[in-house]
Design an enzyme around this catalytic site. Structure first.
Site, PDB file in Angstrom:
ATOM      1  N   ASN A 283      17.574  12.782  10.331  1.00  0.00           N
ATOM      2  CA  ASN A 283      18.719  12.281   9.581  1.00  0.00           C
ATOM      3  C   ASN A 283      19.704  13.439   9.445  1.00  0.00           C
ATOM      4  OD1 ASN A 283      17.533   9.752   9.216  1.00  0.00           O
ATOM      5  ND2 ASN A 283      16.449  10.426   7.376  1.00  0.00           N
TER       6      ASN A 283
ATOM      7  N   HIS B 297      14.324  18.825   9.325  1.00  0.00           N
ATOM      8  CA  HIS B 297      12.959  18.355   9.515  1.00  0.00           C
ATOM      9  C   HIS B 297      12.999  17.171  10.463  1.00  0.00           C
ATOM     10  CE1 HIS B 297      14.812  16.565   5.976  1.00  0.00           C
ATOM     11  NE2 HIS B 297      14.209  15.439   6.320  1.00  0.00           N
TER      12      HIS B 297
HETATM   13  P1  5GP Z   1      15.633  13.098   4.822  1.00  0.00           P
HETATM   14  O1  5GP Z   1      16.147  11.871   4.142  1.00  0.00           O
HETATM   15  O2  5GP Z   1      16.250  14.348   4.266  1.00  0.00           O
HETATM   16  O3  5GP Z   1      15.712  13.023   6.321  1.00  0.00           O
HETATM   17  O4  5GP Z   1      14.087  13.145   4.545  1.00  0.00           O
HETATM   18  C1  5GP Z   1      13.532  13.706   3.414  1.00  0.00           C
HETATM   19  C2  5GP Z   1      12.158  13.115   3.270  1.00  0.00           C
HETATM   20  O5  5GP Z   1      11.437  13.983   2.421  1.00  0.00           O
HETATM   21  C3  5GP Z   1      12.153  11.727   2.652  1.00  0.00           C
HETATM   22  O6  5GP Z   1      11.553  10.804   3.557  1.00  0.00           O
HETATM   23  C4  5GP Z   1      11.341  11.907   1.372  1.00  0.00           C
HETATM   24  O7  5GP Z   1      10.474  10.832   1.118  1.00  0.00           O
HETATM   25  C5  5GP Z   1      10.576  13.203   1.620  1.00  0.00           C
HETATM   26  N1  5GP Z   1      10.310  14.010   0.430  1.00  0.00           N
HETATM   27  C6  5GP Z   1      11.171  14.262  -0.587  1.00  0.00           C
HETATM   28  N2  5GP Z   1      10.599  15.080  -1.503  1.00  0.00           N
HETATM   29  C7  5GP Z   1       9.351  15.342  -1.035  1.00  0.00           C
HETATM   30  C8  5GP Z   1       8.274  16.128  -1.547  1.00  0.00           C
HETATM   31  O8  5GP Z   1       8.335  16.760  -2.608  1.00  0.00           O
HETATM   32  N3  5GP Z   1       7.128  16.165  -0.808  1.00  0.00           N
HETATM   33  C9  5GP Z   1       7.012  15.493   0.365  1.00  0.00           C
HETATM   34  N4  5GP Z   1       5.853  15.589   1.013  1.00  0.00           N
HETATM   35  N5  5GP Z   1       8.013  14.732   0.886  1.00  0.00           N
HETATM   36  C10 5GP Z   1       9.162  14.668   0.189  1.00  0.00           C
END
Ligand code: 5GP
Ligand code: ZN
Length: 111
Positions: free
Chosen positions: A89, A102
């Site tokens: 994303n 990530h």
């Molecule tokens: P993004 O939306 O930035 O591409 O993805 C971030 C991801 O990180 C989301 O899918 C969310 O569920 C995950 N996430 C957010 N906070 C944490 C956390 O504290 N631990 C873990 N394992 N995942 C997290």
């Protein structure tokens, strides 16, 4: 290297206890806290890079290697043959919530 306000840097530096599915010199892998599929892993470079938009030529090894880690994780989680999705994303409009790049790996749906 790391950003003090970054959640994923805190996870990488073990300031927040987390279970890693994989770790090497350059990456950690852990389960997404809010999985969107039976298997949902986050493949995270240890180097703090804010978004895909911030990638430069110096990051080329990370970007090459991240897909090797992804392939390994797919095998380890038994989704390599059944199939999986890999995605980034990018920025708020692209759904990015954590500003430390990530790669999402999702899979494991019933056939
Ligand atoms: P993004 O939306 O930035 O591409 O993805 C971030 C991801 O990180 C989301 O899918 C969310 O569920 C995950 N996430 C957010 N906070 C944490 C956390 O504290 N631990 C873990 N394992 N995942 C997290
Ligand atoms: Zn970070």
């Amino acid at each position: 290297m790391s950003d003090h306000d970054c959640l994923f840097c805190k996870i990488i530096n073990k300031e927040i206890p987390s279970e890693f599915s994989y770790e090497d010199d350059s990456f950690v892998v852990f389960k997404d806290i809010n999985p969107k599929a039976p298997v949902h892993l986050l493949i995270v470079p240890k180097k703090h890079i804010r978004s895909i938009n911030d990638l430069t030529f110096e990051h080329r090894d990370i970007i090459a290697d991240i897909f090797e880690v992804a392939k390994k994780m797919a095998i380890n989680n038994n989704v390599d043959k059944s199939g999986y999705k890999l995605f980034f994303n990018v920025e708020k409009g692209g759904g990015q919530e954590i500003f430390h790049i990530h790669l999402h790996l999702i899979g494991g749906w019933k056939k």
